[in-house]
Motif scaffolding. Structure first.
Motif: not given
Length: 456
Positions: A379-388, A390-400, A411-414
């Motif tokens: 339950h501790v993991y947030q699932w992210l879409n690897a096909s998005r 790279l910059e989008t995924v990096v920025k989200f985790i950086y912001d988090a 975000p729904e898109s991720l």
């Protein structure tokens, strides 16, 4: 594969060279006096300092199935956050097993410090308990130097123990270890796995029957625990089980409008040693399977592919499925194939090669499926879409990482759905058929067959 002008994470990881980009932050250094050492120490401004006695240091955890692009994401995050990477991969710990474990390149390891890679010879065993000790020590060292620990890998049990803690199981004395080795040595030499299992079952551990075939290390460990404590491994409290019991109880007692993620965060903050930010990286299953099949092909190319590494294992006196290294996906199949070739004087038919490749690909896909099943229940993991991108995924985790409210939603898109989205997807998956890129025809494997002949 391109999307919106930016390459996807998985494509970056497997097929595209990395294009340097300006870091989102510039590291500045703070001089802080360490009263214990009586001299100043330098701390990076990217380290998370939260006021209050309950503040916990942040650790990023990135997992996902094989071939999802974990290593590329971890590397880019480490560069942005002034971080260091701790590998949570049960094969990357071994020297010489580079291709089959998709080990980070030498240049990547020079660019960003990596831990727990190339620390053992393949003949040595490495337990989850050893990983816990090594990874926790590396975490302390990284945080102590003012940097950000980024733990990445797909070995689920490693990550579970790393976050929740390891059971307080007694360590066997040298005398007991030798005694257990002697009791099981003859059975192992005769390849009598069932006989060895029954020996341990009669000694007091009925769950030995559920061990993976030929997992001699865990079988010996079970017998060591029995002789050291008089109780089987299952008798000892597992920290993760306590966490799950508390979580399930809290979810039952919580009000309907309270989101489960809030309950998880609350229990995490109380029970865990660090503030773990956990992400599971994946793609729709069909895309993942295609990516895995292509990666298996890539591992066979060139003179330094997985077959060469498997030959080195055999030359070292190891046999397939005999220990942790030789049980791993790819190496076991490659070693078995090479032994078959040796029995035929180094000869192999195209049909035999394609059967080996198919087994390799199937085993890899099945492993990815097991990984997704395992982490679906975490339950501790947030699932992210690897096909998005790279910059989008990096920025989200950086912001988090920098978000102090802990309310940053994916975000729904991720988001990546944990389950299959439709009947159509399930049907396509059921009828999935491998389409090879490099080895589509019989003549495509002629170079490898010639190389195998010269290997003998």
């Amino acid at each position: 594969m391109m999307s919106g002008g930016a390459c996807s994470l998985r494509a970056c990881c497997l097929r595209r060279p990395y294009l340097p980009m300006e870091p989102l932050i510039h590291t500045c250094w703070l001089r802080v006096t360490d009263s214990r050492r009586r001299r100043p120490r330098l701390f990076s401004a990217t380290r998370c300092f939260i006021s209050g006695s309950d503040a916990k240091q942040k650790v990023i955890v990135i997992s996902g199935p094989t071939g999802a692009g974990k290593s590329r994401l971890a590397l880019e995050l480490a560069k942005r956050l002034n971080g260091e990477i701790i590998s949570a991969d049960s094969v990357q710990v071994y020297r010489g097993l580079d291709v089959g474990s998709a080990k980070p390149s030498v240049s990547s390891r020079k660019e960003v410090p990596h831990h727990l890679i190339d620390i053992l010879h393949p003949s040595e065993e490495y337990s989850v308990g050893q990983f816990f000790d090594d990874a926790r020590q590396a975490t302390k060292d990284i945080l102590g130097s003012g940097r950000v620990p980024i733990v990445t890998g797909g070995t689920g049990l490693y990550l579970r123990w790393y976050m929740y803690g390891k059971p307080n199981v007694p360590k066997a004395s040298q005398e007991i270890t030798s005694q257990v080795y002697s009791e099981l040595a003859d059975l192992q030499e005769r390849d009598d796995w069932e006989g060895a299992v029954q020996l341990v079952v009669k000694a007091g551990d009925p769950k030995a029957q559920s061990l993976a075939a030929n997992d001699w290390y865990r079988l010996r460990r079970s017998l060591e625990i029995l002789k050291s404590s008089g109780a089987p491994p299952s008798a000892f409290q597992i920290p993760y089980d306590s966490f799950r019991q508390k979580l399930d109880s809290s979810l039952e007692d919580s009000k309907p409008q309270v989101e489960s993620s809030i309950v998880v965060e609350e229990i995490k903050s109380k029970d865990l040693d660090y503030d773990f930010l956990c992400y599971f990286l994946s793609t729709p299953r069909l895309d993942l399977y295609r990516s895995i099949d292509l990666r298996c092909e890539d591992m066979l190319l060139g003179n330094d592919g997985i077959l060469t590494e498997a030959k080195w294992l055999l030359d070292s006196g190891l046999q397939p499925n005999s220990n942790s290294a030789t049980r791993s996906i790819g190496y076991r199949q490659a070693m078995e194939y090479l032994l078959c070739c040796q029995e035929q004087g180094g000869m192999s038919s195209p049909d035999e090669f394609f059967a080996f490749l198919s087994n390799f690909q199937k085993a890899s896909r099945n492993f990815a499926k097991r990984q997704m099943t395992w982490f679906r229940n975490e339950h501790v993991y947030q699932w992210l879409n690897a096909s998005r991108p790279l910059e989008t995924v990096v920025k989200f985790i950086y912001d988090a990482y920098h978000d102090k409210t802990r309310n940053l939603e994916v975000p729904e898109s991720l988001k990546m759905k944990k389950e299959m989205r439709s009947r159509r997807e399930a049907s396509e998956l059921k009828s999935y058929c491998t389409r090879n890129r490099h080895f589509g025809r019989r003549e495509d494997c002629s170079d490898i067959l010639e190389r195998l002949r010269k290997m003998q």
